[in-house]
Design a protein around this motif. Structure first.
Motif, PDB file in Angstrom:
ATOM      1  N   GLY A  34      -6.262 -17.247  44.862  1.00  0.00           N
ATOM      2  CA  GLY A  34      -7.407 -18.170  44.817  1.00  0.00           C
ATOM      3  C   GLY A  34      -8.724 -17.423  44.718  1.00  0.00           C
ATOM      4  N   TYR A  35      -8.690 -16.231  44.108  1.00  0.00           N
ATOM      5  CA  TYR A  35      -9.898 -15.446  43.871  1.00  0.00           C
ATOM      6  C   TYR A  35     -10.331 -15.634  42.417  1.00  0.00           C
ATOM      7  CZ  TYR A  35      -9.945 -12.562  48.156  1.00  0.00           C
ATOM      8  OH  TYR A  35     -10.052 -12.109  49.436  1.00  0.00           O
ATOM      9  N   TYR A  36     -11.482 -15.074  42.089  1.00  0.00           N
ATOM     10  CA  TYR A  36     -11.971 -15.111  40.706  1.00  0.00           C
ATOM     11  C   TYR A  36     -11.776 -13.730  40.080  1.00  0.00           C
ATOM     12  CZ  TYR A  36     -14.158 -19.522  41.926  1.00  0.00           C
ATOM     13  OH  TYR A  36     -14.386 -20.814  42.319  1.00  0.00           O
ATOM     14  N   HIS A  37     -11.343 -13.741  38.837  1.00  0.00           N
ATOM     15  CA  HIS A  37     -11.134 -12.457  38.157  1.00  0.00           C
ATOM     16  C   HIS A  37     -12.346 -12.096  37.302  1.00  0.00           C
ATOM     17  CE1 HIS A  37      -9.391 -10.364  34.420  1.00  0.00           C
ATOM     18  NE2 HIS A  37      -9.690  -9.442  35.303  1.00  0.00           N
ATOM     19  N   ILE A  38     -12.863 -10.884  37.509  1.00  0.00           N
ATOM     20  CA  ILE A  38     -13.933 -10.387  36.631  1.00  0.00           C
ATOM     21  C   ILE A  38     -13.397  -9.214  35.824  1.00  0.00           C
ATOM     22  CG2 ILE A  38     -16.284  -9.515  36.453  1.00  0.00           C
ATOM     23  CD1 ILE A  38     -16.842 -10.397  39.254  1.00  0.00           C
ATOM     24  N   ASP A  39     -13.526  -9.318  34.501  1.00  0.00           N
ATOM     25  CA  ASP A  39     -13.132  -8.248  33.591  1.00  0.00           C
ATOM     26  C   ASP A  39     -14.416  -7.513  33.191  1.00  0.00           C
ATOM     27  OD1 ASP A  39     -12.460  -6.752  31.401  1.00  0.00           O
ATOM     28  OD2 ASP A  39     -11.415  -8.355  30.327  1.00  0.00           O
ATOM     29  N   SER A  40     -14.677  -6.369  33.846  1.00  0.00           N
ATOM     30  CA  SER A  40     -15.959  -5.682  33.583  1.00  0.00           C
ATOM     31  C   SER A  40     -15.999  -5.097  32.175  1.00  0.00           C
ATOM     32  CB  SER A  40     -16.232  -4.596  34.636  1.00  0.00           C
ATOM     33  OG  SER A  40     -15.273  -3.577  34.566  1.00  0.00           O
ATOM     34  N   GLY A  41     -14.831  -4.696  31.650  1.00  0.00           N
ATOM     35  CA  GLY A  41     -14.777  -4.164  30.286  1.00  0.00           C
ATOM     36  C   GLY A  41     -15.267  -5.197  29.273  1.00  0.00           C
ATOM     37  N   ALA A  42     -14.960  -6.473  29.537  1.00  0.00           N
ATOM     38  CA  ALA A  42     -15.375  -7.534  28.612  1.00  0.00           C
ATOM     39  C   ALA A  42     -16.900  -7.639  28.563  1.00  0.00           C
ATOM     40  CB  ALA A  42     -14.757  -8.867  29.033  1.00  0.00           C
ATOM     41  N   ILE A  43     -17.565  -7.300  29.677  1.00  0.00           N
ATOM     42  CA  ILE A  43     -19.039  -7.368  29.685  1.00  0.00           C
ATOM     43  C   ILE A  43     -19.614  -6.213  28.848  1.00  0.00           C
ATOM     44  CG2 ILE A  43     -21.114  -7.611  31.118  1.00  0.00           C
ATOM     45  CD1 ILE A  43     -19.291  -8.552  33.409  1.00  0.00           C
ATOM     46  N   TYR A  44     -18.999  -5.016  28.972  1.00  0.00           N
ATOM     47  CA  TYR A  44     -19.419  -3.911  28.086  1.00  0.00           C
ATOM     48  C   TYR A  44     -19.157  -4.278  26.628  1.00  0.00           C
ATOM     49  CZ  TYR A  44     -20.452  -0.860  31.972  1.00  0.00           C
ATOM     50  OH  TYR A  44     -21.035  -0.316  33.090  1.00  0.00           O
ATOM     51  N   ARG A  45     -18.037  -4.934  26.385  1.00  0.00           N
ATOM     52  CA  ARG A  45     -17.719  -5.364  25.021  1.00  0.00           C
ATOM     53  C   ARG A  45     -18.761  -6.366  24.527  1.00  0.00           C
ATOM     54  NH1 ARG A  45     -12.641  -4.234  23.061  1.00  0.00           N
ATOM     55  NH2 ARG A  45     -11.352  -3.037  24.506  1.00  0.00           N
ATOM     56  N   ALA A  46     -19.175  -7.283  25.407  1.00  0.00           N
ATOM     57  CA  ALA A  46     -20.133  -8.316  25.009  1.00  0.00           C
ATOM     58  C   ALA A  46     -21.494  -7.696  24.645  1.00  0.00           C
ATOM     59  CB  ALA A  46     -20.301  -9.329  26.134  1.00  0.00           C
ATOM     60  N   TYR A  47     -21.925  -6.707  25.424  1.00  0.00           N
ATOM     61  CA  TYR A  47     -23.183  -6.041  25.062  1.00  0.00           C
ATOM     62  C   TYR A  47     -23.033  -5.285  23.737  1.00  0.00           C
ATOM     63  CZ  TYR A  47     -25.993  -7.272  29.101  1.00  0.00           C
ATOM     64  OH  TYR A  47     -26.737  -7.977  30.020  1.00  0.00           O
ATOM     65  N   THR A  48     -21.860  -4.692  23.523  1.00  0.00           N
ATOM     66  CA  THR A  48     -21.629  -3.997  22.249  1.00  0.00           C
ATOM     67  C   THR A  48     -21.712  -5.002  21.100  1.00  0.00           C
ATOM     68  OG1 THR A  48     -20.148  -2.503  23.447  1.00  0.00           O
ATOM     69  CG2 THR A  48     -20.038  -2.437  21.036  1.00  0.00           C
ATOM     70  N   TYR A  49     -21.141  -6.173  21.317  1.00  0.00           N
ATOM     71  CA  TYR A  49     -21.190  -7.244  20.317  1.00  0.00           C
ATOM     72  C   TYR A  49     -22.640  -7.633  20.024  1.00  0.00           C
ATOM     73  CZ  TYR A  49     -20.165 -11.803  18.182  1.00  0.00           C
ATOM     74  OH  TYR A  49     -20.098 -12.872  17.322  1.00  0.00           O
ATOM     75  N   ALA A  50     -23.439  -7.739  21.084  1.00  0.00           N
ATOM     76  CA  ALA A  50     -24.855  -8.121  20.925  1.00  0.00           C
ATOM     77  C   ALA A  50     -25.603  -7.061  20.106  1.00  0.00           C
ATOM     78  CB  ALA A  50     -25.504  -8.290  22.302  1.00  0.00           C
ATOM     79  N   VAL A  51     -25.323  -5.794  20.392  1.00  0.00           N
ATOM     80  CA  VAL A  51     -25.993  -4.713  19.649  1.00  0.00           C
ATOM     81  C   VAL A  51     -25.539  -4.733  18.178  1.00  0.00           C
ATOM     82  CG1 VAL A  51     -26.355  -2.218  19.470  1.00  0.00           C
ATOM     83  CG2 VAL A  51     -26.262  -3.277  21.725  1.00  0.00           C
ATOM     84  N   ILE A  52     -24.244  -4.954  17.956  1.00  0.00           N
ATOM     85  CA  ILE A  52     -23.734  -5.020  16.575  1.00  0.00           C
ATOM     86  C   ILE A  52     -24.423  -6.163  15.821  1.00  0.00           C
ATOM     87  CG2 ILE A  52     -21.703  -5.549  15.139  1.00  0.00           C
ATOM     88  CD1 ILE A  52     -20.001  -4.063  17.302  1.00  0.00           C
ATOM     89  N   LYS A  53     -24.608  -7.275  16.515  1.00  0.00           N
ATOM     90  CA  LYS A  53     -25.267  -8.415  15.861  1.00  0.00           C
ATOM     91  C   LYS A  53     -26.689  -8.041  15.441  1.00  0.00           C
ATOM     92  CE  LYS A  53     -24.585 -13.108  16.356  1.00  0.00           C
ATOM     93  NZ  LYS A  53     -24.669 -14.376  17.113  1.00  0.00           N
ATOM     94  N   LYS A  54     -27.293  -7.175  16.225  1.00  0.00           N
ATOM     95  CA  LYS A  54     -28.679  -6.799  15.949  1.00  0.00           C
ATOM     96  C   LYS A  54     -28.796  -5.733  14.853  1.00  0.00           C
ATOM     97  CE  LYS A  54     -32.890  -5.479  18.298  1.00  0.00           C
ATOM     98  NZ  LYS A  54     -33.754  -6.630  18.069  1.00  0.00           N
ATOM     99  N   ILE A  55     -27.947  -4.694  14.927  1.00  0.00           N
ATOM    100  CA  ILE A  55     -28.133  -3.584  13.962  1.00  0.00           C
ATOM    101  C   ILE A  55     -26.991  -3.467  12.956  1.00  0.00           C
ATOM    102  CG2 ILE A  55     -29.579  -2.239  15.564  1.00  0.00           C
ATOM    103  CD1 ILE A  55     -27.146  -0.408  16.095  1.00  0.00           C
ATOM    104  N   GLY A  56     -25.941  -4.279  13.125  1.00  0.00           N
ATOM    105  CA  GLY A  56     -24.792  -4.208  12.217  1.00  0.00           C
ATOM    106  C   GLY A  56     -23.805  -3.140  12.668  1.00  0.00           C
ATOM    107  N   TYR A  57     -22.657  -3.071  11.966  1.00  0.00           N
ATOM    108  CA  TYR A  57     -21.651  -2.052  12.302  1.00  0.00           C
ATOM    109  C   TYR A  57     -22.067  -0.682  11.767  1.00  0.00           C
ATOM    110  CZ  TYR A  57     -18.351  -5.674  13.689  1.00  0.00           C
ATOM    111  OH  TYR A  57     -17.728  -6.711  14.338  1.00  0.00           O
ATOM    112  N   LEU A  58     -22.885  -0.694  10.703  1.00  0.00           N
ATOM    113  CA  LEU A  58     -23.288   0.505   9.965  1.00  0.00           C
ATOM    114  C   LEU A  58     -22.041   1.194   9.378  1.00  0.00           C
ATOM    115  CD1 LEU A  58     -26.165   1.447  12.371  1.00  0.00           C
ATOM    116  CD2 LEU A  58     -26.377   0.502  10.086  1.00  0.00           C
TER     117      LEU A  58
END
Ligand code: DC
Length: 237
Positions: A34-58
């Motif tokens: 009955g706890y909540y699961h936090i996937d910290s890797g997914a948050i790093y992934r989400a910031y990476t996604y945000a940066v990709i959206k801004k500058i592209g994959y290059l």
């Protein structure tokens, strides 16, 4: 101070390398307790996604890293929200809910630059601690027991052999993307590269917390691992 001590009673950390099965186990354990699961890797992934959206994959991960550093892209400029809905962690960038788009190989190859950056680590850690103050959590990642929640009483380090981890990722790709032209040896090399990056990061490196219980899942089923964790936790609770 009182809040701090209290909330650490309700934090369980699971650290380990890519493909060790820690997220799957963390999810099962959270449901069971009955706890909540936090996937910290997914948050790093989400910031990476945000940066990709801004500058592209290059053209390459290296070029992406160069532009990311040159343009000094700060995490504060992104509107990223992490919260729980029906017991599930939701990550939202502006109005977009992020899921499978965080799991591509192209994104995974670019995470390193975000995960190595102190501003992003600081921001992610702040998000994690804010959630842990409000909810009982099982949090998985690389530096949960060492850097983010060093005072947590319940720490696990989940490991598995490189062969088993590569096989698990291979099966995941086949199942999720219905592709069968992926070379397992290539996946193994990608995981080894990520292990090296994760273990040698200047801050937030993957390390075994001194007071962690180490579990090698190579020859265990998910249910066996879950039962093992529950047994350890029952002894401590
Ligand atoms: O758990 P994962 O494979 O989704 O994590 C992706 C990357 O995020 C991982 O290779 C390194 C980074 N990460 C990190 O630096 N610290 C964490 N606590 C979790 C993940």
């Amino acid at each position: 101070m009182e809040i701090k001590n209290n909330y650490l009673e309700k934090v369980i950390t699971l650290d380990g390398p890519a493909g060790s099965g820690k997220s799957t186990i963390a999810k099962m354990l959270a449901k069971e307790m009955g706890y909540y699961h936090i996937d910290s890797g997914a948050i790093y992934r989400a910031y990476t996604y945000a940066v990709i959206k801004k500058i592209g994959y290059l053209n390459s991960p290296e070029e992406f890293g160069d532009v990311f550093l040159k343009e000094k892209i700060n995490p504060e400029q992104f509107s990223l929200q992490v919260y729980f809905e029906n017991d599930t962690q939701i990550i939202k960038l502006d109005t977009e809910i992020l899921n499978e788009q965080l799991r591509t190989r192209e994104l995974t190859e670019r995470i390193k630059y975000i995960a190595d950056n102190i501003s992003y680590r600081y921001k992610v850690n702040q998000i994690l601690r804010d959630l842990a103050v409000r909810y009982p959590v099982i949090v998985d990642g690389r530096d949960m027991g060492t850097e983010v929640f060093p005072e947590s009483r319940y720490k696990f380090y989940i490991d598995a052999s490189i062969e088993v981890r590569a096989k698990r990722r291979y099966e995941e790709y086949i199942q999720n993307y219905k592709k069968n032209h992926i070379d397992i040896e290539e996946i193994k090399k990608e995981i080894q590269k990520r292990d090296e990056q994760d273990k040698n990061r200047k801050i937030g490196a993957l390390k075994i917390p001194e007071d962690a219980i180490i579990i090698d899942t190579s020859n265990l089923t998910r249910n066996m691992v879950l039962n093992l964790l529950l047994t350890y936790l029952q002894k401590k609770f």
